[in-house]
Write a protein that holds these residues in place. Structure first.
Motif, PDB file in Angstrom:
ATOM      1  N   LYS A  80       0.883  -1.329  -0.104  1.00 26.25           N
ATOM      2  CA  LYS A  80       0.091  -0.059   0.047  1.00 26.25           C
ATOM      3  C   LYS A  80       0.869   1.197   0.251  1.00 26.25           C
ATOM      4  CE  LYS A  80      -3.826  -2.368   2.738  1.00 26.25           C
ATOM      5  NZ  LYS A  80      -4.301  -2.313   3.952  1.00 26.25           N
ATOM      6  N   ALA A  81       2.172   1.305   0.305  1.00 29.97           N
ATOM      7  CA  ALA A  81       2.986   2.229   0.419  1.00 29.97           C
ATOM      8  C   ALA A  81       3.513   2.806  -0.939  1.00 29.97           C
ATOM      9  CB  ALA A  81       4.157   1.958   1.420  1.00 29.97           C
ATOM     10  N   HIS A  82       3.001   4.140  -1.144  1.00 31.69           N
ATOM     11  CA  HIS A  82       3.893   4.739  -2.266  1.00 31.69           C
ATOM     12  C   HIS A  82       3.579   4.059  -3.655  1.00 31.69           C
ATOM     13  CE1 HIS A  82       6.067   7.134   0.461  1.00 31.69           C
ATOM     14  NE2 HIS A  82       6.588   6.208   1.055  1.00 31.69           N
ATOM     15  N   THR A  83       2.222   3.801  -3.718  1.00 33.25           N
ATOM     16  CA  THR A  83       1.812   3.089  -5.162  1.00 33.25           C
ATOM     17  C   THR A  83       2.180   3.732  -6.286  1.00 33.25           C
ATOM     18  OG1 THR A  83      -0.337   3.674  -4.553  1.00 33.25           O
ATOM     19  CG2 THR A  83       0.330   1.526  -3.907  1.00 33.25           C
ATOM     20  N   ALA A  84       1.919   5.127  -6.373  1.00 35.05           N
ATOM     21  CA  ALA A  84       1.962   5.745  -7.551  1.00 35.05           C
ATOM     22  C   ALA A  84       3.405   6.154  -8.116  1.00 35.05           C
ATOM     23  CB  ALA A  84       1.310   7.184  -7.242  1.00 35.05           C
ATOM     24  N   GLU A  85       4.085   6.156  -7.137  1.00 35.35           N
ATOM     25  CA  GLU A  85       5.597   6.272  -7.020  1.00 35.35           C
ATOM     26  C   GLU A  85       6.160   4.890  -8.003  1.00 35.35           C
ATOM     27  OE1 GLU A  85       4.068   7.285  -4.564  1.00 35.35           O
ATOM     28  OE2 GLU A  85       4.873   9.122  -3.626  1.00 35.35           O
ATOM     29  N   LYS A  86       5.721   3.961  -7.189  1.00 36.44           N
ATOM     30  CA  LYS A  86       6.260   2.593  -7.628  1.00 36.44           C
ATOM     31  C   LYS A  86       5.819   2.252  -9.016  1.00 36.44           C
ATOM     32  CE  LYS A  86       6.612   0.805  -2.977  1.00 36.44           C
ATOM     33  NZ  LYS A  86       6.263   0.007  -1.993  1.00 36.44           N
ATOM     34  N   ASP A  87       4.509   2.733  -9.479  1.00 38.91           N
ATOM     35  CA  ASP A  87       3.770   2.546 -10.790  1.00 38.91           C
ATOM     36  C   ASP A  87       4.784   3.392 -11.747  1.00 38.91           C
ATOM     37  OD1 ASP A  87       1.833   1.202 -12.510  1.00 38.91           O
ATOM     38  OD2 ASP A  87       1.572   3.337 -13.127  1.00 38.91           O
ATOM     39  N   ALA A  88       5.153   4.484 -11.568  1.00 39.64           N
ATOM     40  CA  ALA A  88       5.862   5.226 -12.519  1.00 39.64           C
ATOM     41  C   ALA A  88       7.522   4.645 -12.553  1.00 39.64           C
ATOM     42  CB  ALA A  88       6.105   6.662 -11.766  1.00 39.64           C
ATOM     43  N   ILE A  89       7.968   4.297 -11.456  1.00 37.91           N
ATOM     44  CA  ILE A  89       9.352   3.516 -11.590  1.00 37.91           C
ATOM     45  C   ILE A  89       9.037   2.226 -12.338  1.00 37.91           C
ATOM     46  CG2 ILE A  89      11.122   2.346 -10.119  1.00 37.91           C
ATOM     47  CD1 ILE A  89      10.301   4.278  -7.726  1.00 37.91           C
ATOM     48  N   GLY A  90       7.952   1.539 -12.132  1.00 37.27           N
ATOM     49  CA  GLY A  90       7.906   0.323 -12.593  1.00 37.27           C
ATOM     50  C   GLY A  90       7.986   0.360 -14.267  1.00 37.27           C
ATOM     51  N   ARG A  91       7.014   1.429 -14.649  1.00 34.68           N
ATOM     52  CA  ARG A  91       6.962   1.814 -15.921  1.00 34.68           C
ATOM     53  C   ARG A  91       8.335   2.050 -16.884  1.00 34.68           C
ATOM     54  NH1 ARG A  91       3.855   5.640 -15.715  1.00 34.68           N
ATOM     55  NH2 ARG A  91       1.912   4.572 -15.395  1.00 34.68           N
ATOM     56  N   LEU A  92       9.216   2.854 -16.282  1.00 30.41           N
ATOM     57  CA  LEU A  92      10.229   3.091 -16.675  1.00 30.41           C
ATOM     58  C   LEU A  92      11.306   2.099 -16.652  1.00 30.41           C
ATOM     59  CD1 LEU A  92      12.485   5.194 -17.699  1.00 30.41           C
ATOM     60  CD2 LEU A  92      12.710   5.987 -15.345  1.00 30.41           C
ATOM     61  N   VAL A  93      11.291   1.112 -15.712  1.00 25.12           N
ATOM     62  CA  VAL A  93      11.987   0.119 -15.665  1.00 25.12           C
ATOM     63  C   VAL A  93      11.764  -0.895 -16.771  1.00 25.12           C
ATOM     64  CG1 VAL A  93      12.942  -2.055 -14.182  1.00 25.12           C
ATOM     65  CG2 VAL A  93      12.916   0.354 -13.220  1.00 25.12           C
ATOM     66  N   ALA A  94      10.649  -1.100 -16.773  1.00 22.93           N
ATOM     67  CA  ALA A  94       9.898  -1.974 -17.997  1.00 22.93           C
ATOM     68  C   ALA A  94      10.447  -1.737 -19.273  1.00 22.93           C
ATOM     69  CB  ALA A  94       8.575  -2.253 -17.941  1.00 22.93           C
ATOM     70  N   GLU A  95      10.861  -0.650 -19.547  1.00 22.21           N
ATOM     71  CA  GLU A  95      11.389  -0.141 -20.894  1.00 22.21           C
ATOM     72  C   GLU A  95      12.728  -0.490 -21.151  1.00 22.21           C
ATOM     73  OE1 GLU A  95      10.434   4.174 -20.941  1.00 22.21           O
ATOM     74  OE2 GLU A  95       8.142   4.014 -21.019  1.00 22.21           O
ATOM     75  N   LEU A  96      13.530  -0.342 -19.799  1.00 24.42           N
ATOM     76  CA  LEU A  96      14.830  -0.748 -20.102  1.00 24.42           C
ATOM     77  C   LEU A  96      15.139  -2.333 -20.275  1.00 24.42           C
ATOM     78  CD1 LEU A  96      16.210   1.017 -16.818  1.00 24.42           C
ATOM     79  CD2 LEU A  96      16.052   2.016 -19.241  1.00 24.42           C
ATOM     80  N   ILE A  97      14.000  -3.245 -20.016  1.00 27.13           N
ATOM     81  CA  ILE A  97      14.194  -4.652 -20.399  1.00 27.13           C
ATOM     82  C   ILE A  97      14.105  -4.991 -21.877  1.00 27.13           C
ATOM     83  CG2 ILE A  97      13.130  -6.876 -19.749  1.00 27.13           C
ATOM     84  CD1 ILE A  97      14.456  -5.050 -17.427  1.00 27.13           C
ATOM     85  N   GLU A  98      14.830  -5.705 -22.508  1.00 27.07           N
ATOM     86  CA  GLU A  98      15.143  -6.246 -23.780  1.00 27.07           C
ATOM     87  C   GLU A  98      14.117  -6.951 -24.140  1.00 27.07           C
ATOM     88  OE1 GLU A  98      18.823  -7.278 -24.770  1.00 27.07           O
ATOM     89  OE2 GLU A  98      19.874  -5.536 -24.077  1.00 27.07           O
ATOM     90  N   LEU A  99      13.325  -6.744 -25.404  1.00 28.48           N
ATOM     91  CA  LEU A  99      12.329  -7.670 -25.752  1.00 28.48           C
ATOM     92  C   LEU A  99      13.143  -9.027 -26.006  1.00 28.48           C
ATOM     93  CD1 LEU A  99       9.453  -7.760 -26.863  1.00 28.48           C
ATOM     94  CD2 LEU A  99      10.698  -7.338 -29.173  1.00 28.48           C
ATOM     95  N   GLY A 100      12.427 -10.032 -25.570  1.00 33.71           N
ATOM     96  CA  GLY A 100      12.959 -11.553 -25.629  1.00 33.71           C
ATOM     97  C   GLY A 100      13.986 -11.815 -24.850  1.00 33.71           C
ATOM     98  N   GLY A 101      14.451 -10.985 -23.836  1.00 36.12           N
ATOM     99  CA  GLY A 101      15.600 -11.304 -22.997  1.00 36.12           C
ATOM    100  C   GLY A 101      14.874 -11.887 -21.603  1.00 36.12           C
ATOM    101  N   SER A 102      15.842 -11.824 -20.686  1.00 37.37           N
ATOM    102  CA  SER A 102      15.413 -12.514 -19.579  1.00 37.37           C
ATOM    103  C   SER A 102      15.606 -11.282 -18.201  1.00 37.37           C
ATOM    104  CB  SER A 102      16.046 -13.797 -19.033  1.00 37.37           C
ATOM    105  OG  SER A 102      17.440 -13.662 -19.002  1.00 37.37           O
ATOM    106  N   VAL A 103      14.720 -11.298 -17.247  1.00 36.98           N
ATOM    107  CA  VAL A 103      14.615 -10.503 -15.963  1.00 36.98           C
ATOM    108  C   VAL A 103      14.555 -11.225 -14.892  1.00 36.98           C
ATOM    109  CG1 VAL A 103      12.242  -9.825 -16.503  1.00 36.98           C
ATOM    110  CG2 VAL A 103      13.898  -8.147 -15.301  1.00 36.98           C
ATOM    111  N   MET A 104      15.509 -10.998 -13.638  1.00 39.59           N
ATOM    112  CA  MET A 104      15.163 -11.382 -12.310  1.00 39.59           C
ATOM    113  C   MET A 104      14.749 -10.209 -11.731  1.00 39.59           C
ATOM    114  SD  MET A 104      17.900 -13.200 -10.176  1.00 39.59           S
ATOM    115  CE  MET A 104      18.433 -14.696 -11.292  1.00 39.59           C
TER     116      MET A 104
END
Length: 261
Positions: A80-104
């Protein structure tokens, strides 16, 4: 007000009360009654429940934050904490992940926010020890999901321990995303040893290392050092981070990315 609304309001109040105590270190009963516009008796009942959950410790006339920071580790709070901030961060980080690659992804709720945006990067292989992420992605047809096992911990809703470390060390990922509970100008920290061991193993298993933290984690320290900041290829924070804090972070790390709210 119906029963469901009453329960929701009570839960939100207790959440806010616990967060206030943790941020300030302590608070008196009278101050809490004034801040949350409730009676002293209601504050006492709320503090009794928060103490039962291990979030705060009651003392004469008020409450203090738990020295172990159990509150900040509790999954119910973190979701429940800082959900809007985390969503913005999550969107940006997802853009850094290469299509077809692997992420841990680690067992942080910030990594969960990343996972919510990963369908846009599919096809993809996702490796995680976080049961919330497994539940989220289990039905995604274009995502190959690998669960990193170990001993289940209900406080975190994740798998930890030696079994998890062994599972992490047996694989290699194109990218690793971790979050921590505190970040100074030079180090990332966490208060729990078992979680630190898993995060360190994950960082050793990734080609690109991404630290994703909301602004509330900055300019803080915790008990254990996870890693020096220069071990991360990217540090992603939200736009509510104070400019001065961001500048100090950038003075020690060249690739700080800011997710706009």
């Amino acid at each position: 007000m119906n029963t469901r609304q009453h329960t929701s309001n009570r839960t939100a109040r207790r959440h806010g009360m616990a967060e206030h105590i943790v941020r300030q270190g302590s608070a008196s009963v009278t101050d809490l009654a004034e801040i949350f516009s409730v009676s002293v008796m209601t504050v006492h009942r709320d503090l009794d429940e928060l103490e039962r959950q291990g979030m705060v410790r009651k003392v004469r006339g008020g409450a203090t934050a738990q020295a172990s920071n159990v509150f900040e580790s509790n999954i119910a709070y973190r979701l429940k904490a800082h959900t809007a901030e985390k969503d913005a961060i999550g969107r940006l980080v997802a853009e850094l992940i290469e299509l077809g690659g692997s992420v841990m992804l680690d067992d942080s709720t910030t990594a969960l926010a990343v996972a919510r945006h990963l369908r846009e990067s599919a096809p993809l292989t996702v490796l995680t020890n976080f049961l919330e992420i497994i539940r989220l992605l289990v039905d995604s047809p274009d995502i190959r999901l690998i669960a990193l096992g170990g001993e289940y911990h209900s406080t975190h809703d994740s798998f930890l321990g030696l079994g998890c470390v062994d599972a992490v060390e047996a694989v290699s990922a194109d990218a690793v995303v971790v979050s921590t509970s505190a970040v100074s100008e030079r180090y990332a920290f966490h208060q729990e040893q078992e979680i630190v061991l898993v995060k360190r193993a994950m960082l050793r298993s990734g080609r690109r290392r991404i630290l994703a933290v909301d602004h509330s984690k900055l300019a803080r320290v915790a008990l254990h050092r996870v890693a020096p900041l220069d071990e991360f290829d990217d540090i992603v924070v939200d736009s509510r981070a104070p400019a001065e804090t961001l500048q100090r972070l950038r003075d020690h790390h060249g690739n700080v990315r800011v997710a706009q709210m």
